[in-house]
Design a protein around this motif. Structure first.
Motif, short mmCIF file in Angstrom:
data_model
loop_
_atom_site.label_atom_id
_atom_site.label_comp_id
_atom_site.label_asym_id
_atom_site.label_seq_id
_atom_site.Cartn_x
_atom_site.Cartn_y
_atom_site.Cartn_z
N VAL A 31 6.85 -2.42 -7.45
CA VAL A 31 7.49 -0.99 -8.51
C VAL A 31 7.94 -0.92 -9.15
O VAL A 31 7.49 -0.13 -10.51
N ASN A 32 8.16 -2.84 -10.13
CA ASN A 32 8.15 -2.74 -11.70
C ASN A 32 6.61 -1.99 -11.92
O ASN A 32 6.86 -1.28 -13.40
N LEU A 33 5.60 -3.12 -11.60
CA LEU A 33 4.29 -2.60 -12.04
C LEU A 33 3.82 -1.22 -12.12
O LEU A 33 3.12 -0.71 -12.99
N LEU A 34 4.12 -1.01 -11.11
CA LEU A 34 3.76 0.26 -11.15
C LEU A 34 4.28 1.55 -12.14
O LEU A 34 3.55 2.87 -12.53
N HIS A 35 5.71 1.53 -12.30
CA HIS A 35 6.52 1.95 -13.47
C HIS A 35 5.46 2.00 -14.62
O HIS A 35 5.74 2.47 -15.62
N ASP A 36 4.99 0.17 -15.14
CA ASP A 36 4.33 0.00 -16.35
C ASP A 36 3.69 0.77 -16.34
O ASP A 36 2.97 0.33 -17.70
N LYS A 37 3.13 1.04 -15.34
CA LYS A 37 1.71 2.03 -15.41
C LYS A 37 2.22 2.88 -17.12
O LYS A 37 1.24 3.33 -17.91
N ALA A 50 0.82 -1.17 0.13
CA ALA A 50 0.03 0.08 -0.01
C ALA A 50 1.14 0.95 0.39
O ALA A 50 0.53 2.47 -0.31
N PHE A 51 2.10 1.29 0.74
CA PHE A 51 3.34 2.77 1.06
C PHE A 51 3.30 3.10 -0.54
O PHE A 51 3.46 3.62 -1.52
N ALA A 52 3.63 1.54 -0.95
CA ALA A 52 4.82 1.82 -2.38
C ALA A 52 3.55 2.19 -3.73
O ALA A 52 3.49 3.01 -4.76
N ARG A 53 2.43 2.05 -3.93
CA ARG A 53 1.04 2.16 -4.35
C ARG A 53 0.98 3.78 -4.40
O ARG A 53 0.83 4.61 -4.78
N ASP A 54 0.88 4.19 -2.44
CA ASP A 54 0.22 5.70 -2.57
C ASP A 54 1.13 6.84 -3.07
O ASP A 54 1.06 7.69 -3.05
N VAL A 55 3.06 6.39 -2.70
CA VAL A 55 3.40 7.08 -2.98
C VAL A 55 4.19 7.76 -4.47
O VAL A 55 5.03 7.26 -4.96
N ASN A 56 3.35 5.76 -5.43
CA ASN A 56 4.45 5.45 -6.72
C ASN A 56 5.18 5.58 -6.77
O ASN A 56 6.23 5.49 -7.63
N LEU A 57 6.13 5.15 -5.78
CA LEU A 57 7.39 4.45 -5.44
C LEU A 57 8.56 4.19 -6.72
O LEU A 57 7.29 3.12 -7.84
N THR A 58 9.60 4.76 -7.35
CA THR A 58 9.68 3.72 -8.31
C THR A 58 10.71 3.16 -8.37
O THR A 58 11.35 2.91 -6.60
N PRO A 59 11.36 2.18 -9.25
CA PRO A 59 12.36 1.86 -9.10
C PRO A 59 13.52 2.10 -8.63
O PRO A 59 14.22 1.81 -7.82
N GLU A 60 13.90 3.13 -9.39
CA GLU A 60 15.16 4.40 -8.83
C GLU A 60 15.45 4.75 -7.33
O GLU A 60 16.15 4.45 -6.55
N GLU A 61 14.51 4.99 -6.92
CA GLU A 61 14.02 5.61 -5.66
C GLU A 61 13.80 3.98 -4.84
O GLU A 61 14.83 3.58 -3.57
N LEU A 89 5.30 6.42 3.88
CA LEU A 89 6.27 4.77 4.77
C LEU A 89 5.83 4.55 6.50
O LEU A 89 5.59 3.61 7.16
N VAL A 90 6.08 6.51 7.02
CA VAL A 90 5.94 5.58 8.39
C VAL A 90 4.09 5.26 9.26
O VAL A 90 4.26 5.26 9.55
N ARG A 91 3.77 5.98 7.90
CA ARG A 91 2.13 5.81 8.10
C ARG A 91 1.92 4.51 8.75
O ARG A 91 1.26 3.84 9.28
N HIS A 92 2.73 4.30 7.41
CA HIS A 92 2.29 3.00 6.69
C HIS A 92 2.66 1.70 7.87
O HIS A 92 2.25 0.19 7.87
N MET A 93 4.40 1.80 8.37
CA MET A 93 5.14 1.13 8.99
C MET A 93 4.03 1.28 10.90
O MET A 93 3.85 -0.70 11.13
#
Lengths: 301, 301
Positions: free
Chosen positions: B84-90, A38-49, B32-36
């Protein structure tokens, strides 16, 4: 073939963990995966990050040594250690005074002193008197209580840091009197910075934080038949009392030295009063994580 | 004095991060803090459990070497790299065929072969023919496309693992024909297990997982003026196709060898057809994290 999307990939991971034998591990990992995803989706985390984060976490792990635990420090500065302790304290409230971590600076063979003595054997600085009463949960005095106390000096150093373990200072043990009462002289402790020379220090700087903890005094209090209490008192007038960089300050453990306390057993110096309540032995454990980053070693080593 | 509770501690942490200079770091760390914290509350994580986790994470960090990245492996088996890759593939969908990671087994100076040649220089096993067409996004053929391909042999080993770098095998480069078409012979690759001798392996075993990846074939396809495409095709009949332990399989990249493909340029052996579409150069990057744990080095090293 299952179609993995940014939402279905989460279910796929949890499905693949379905055979976990330990039900608690299964529960914890399922929740962890759901929240991390959910965290990764919320911030749209990039591979580089994420690769940067991987590098950071690797650095944190490799900064750990037998005498340094950078992962607990990371947990501390993200408030995660404090949260885990608070979750635990929900039940601890039933057990007596709130607990805190023992830490690596506790020593078993501190000198047994008489009530009214000072624990400042070598250091000097502004004095305070600390006094109070040890009781059970209902307020019944515990006349056989043993109070062990240790703290930093007026410059923020523990004796083991200052004297390299060669001599004890700013620590002592006291027997309560027939009414469970105790009092002793000490110096007003000073807070200090967490270690900032590792990856967590880089994070703290990037976040514009001071990286300091407010001054505090450690206690280990015991009495036959009662649960051993490991805790610490924080000084309410410390500049960092509201911004402890590891979020270890707990309101019920905040105290203030009063210059004008007519009830203080020693007059002429500021006084701190605190009464400790002990739970019945075997009524539950309240071991805590982190909070004081210097206290990590006792946990993990 | 702020009263820290199991909910207010989260706000206290975020407030203390309020001076973060980099707005993206601030956003990511807040989330990250909110989700963790939500995770810890959801499972009522205990100090004992968190200390075990700290020990695990420390072990993961210390298992990392210049030739092994255990944190990416952890990220992979938790489906986080895939997410993270899927988010990017959007956005990558707009750019042509889905991408995948280059990995450490790519070599620049693979032999240039003729269409119809085999890439199996030394290994033997069941043969397949792989053919298709390279076009732009609109389906216009790219006659100048260069197709670079590499894969494991029929036993799941790359040449650099098998021959210690002494000779190349199961790799080759091909120029597409005037219509962007290509075809070559190869062996059916075999999947393999991720490294299970570290802390991530312990987790995989505790979770009752097989720890294997399905068979796949790597491609690097380029044409002047077009975005370089790094991707991989997965074999749909692999026993692990629906349970890839690193969740790297993407439906659009799953293929199947057909025994009866009348259009195949070579008859008598099973055929895999796949058409690749390249985006315009400069239209965006699609670098990916992890997925193939053996591919981590190219990212982090």
């Amino acid at each position: 073939m299952r179609d993995l999307t940014i939402t279905s990939v989460t279910d796929a991971v949890i499905e693949q963990m379905g055979n976990t034998a330990d039900p608690r591990l299964k529960q914890v990992m399922e929740s962890l995966v759901r929240h991390m995803h959910a965290f990764a989706r919320d911030v749209n985390l990039t591979p580089e990050e994420w690769l940067k984060a991987i590098g950071f976490l690797t650095n944190v792990g490799q900064t750990c040594t037998p005498v340094r635990q950078e992962f607990i420090l990371l947990s501390d500065v993200l408030g995660f250690s404090a949260l885990v302790n608070l979750l635990h304290d929900k039940t601890a409230v039933e057990l007596g005074t709130e607990s805190s971590l023992l830490g690596p600076f506790y020593q078993q063979n501190a000198p047994l002193l008489s009530l009214g003595d000072t624990i400042a054997a070598h250091s000097t600085g502004p004095e305070v008197v600390l006094y109070g009463q040890v009781t059970d949960k209902a307020g019944v005095p515990l006349p056989n209580a043993l109070i062990q106390v240790w703290q930093t000096d007026s410059e923020g150093a523990y004796d083991v840091q200052k004297f390299d373990g060669a001599q004890m200072d700013m620590r002592g043990n006291f027997n309560a009197d027939a009414e469970g009462r105790f009092h002793f002289r000490t110096l007003k402790p000073l807070g200090y910075s967490i270690p900032l020379d590792g990856p967590v220090g880089n994070l703290i700087r990037a976040q514009g934080r001071h990286g300091c903890r407010p001054a505090h005094i450690h206690f280990l209090i015991s009495a036959p038949g009662y649960r051993e209490l490991v805790t610490a008192l924080y000084l309410g007038d410390d500049q960092y009392i509201d911004s402890d960089t590891v979020f270890g300050v707990s309101t019920p453990l905040v105290t203030l030295a009063r210059a004008d306390d007519p009830a203080a057993p020693i007059q002429g110096i500021p006084a701190i009063r605190y009464d400790f309540r002990l739970g019945i032995a075997g009524s539950g454990e309240t071991g805590r994580v982190g909070a004081d980053p210097a206290q990590i070693l006792a946990n993990v080593a």
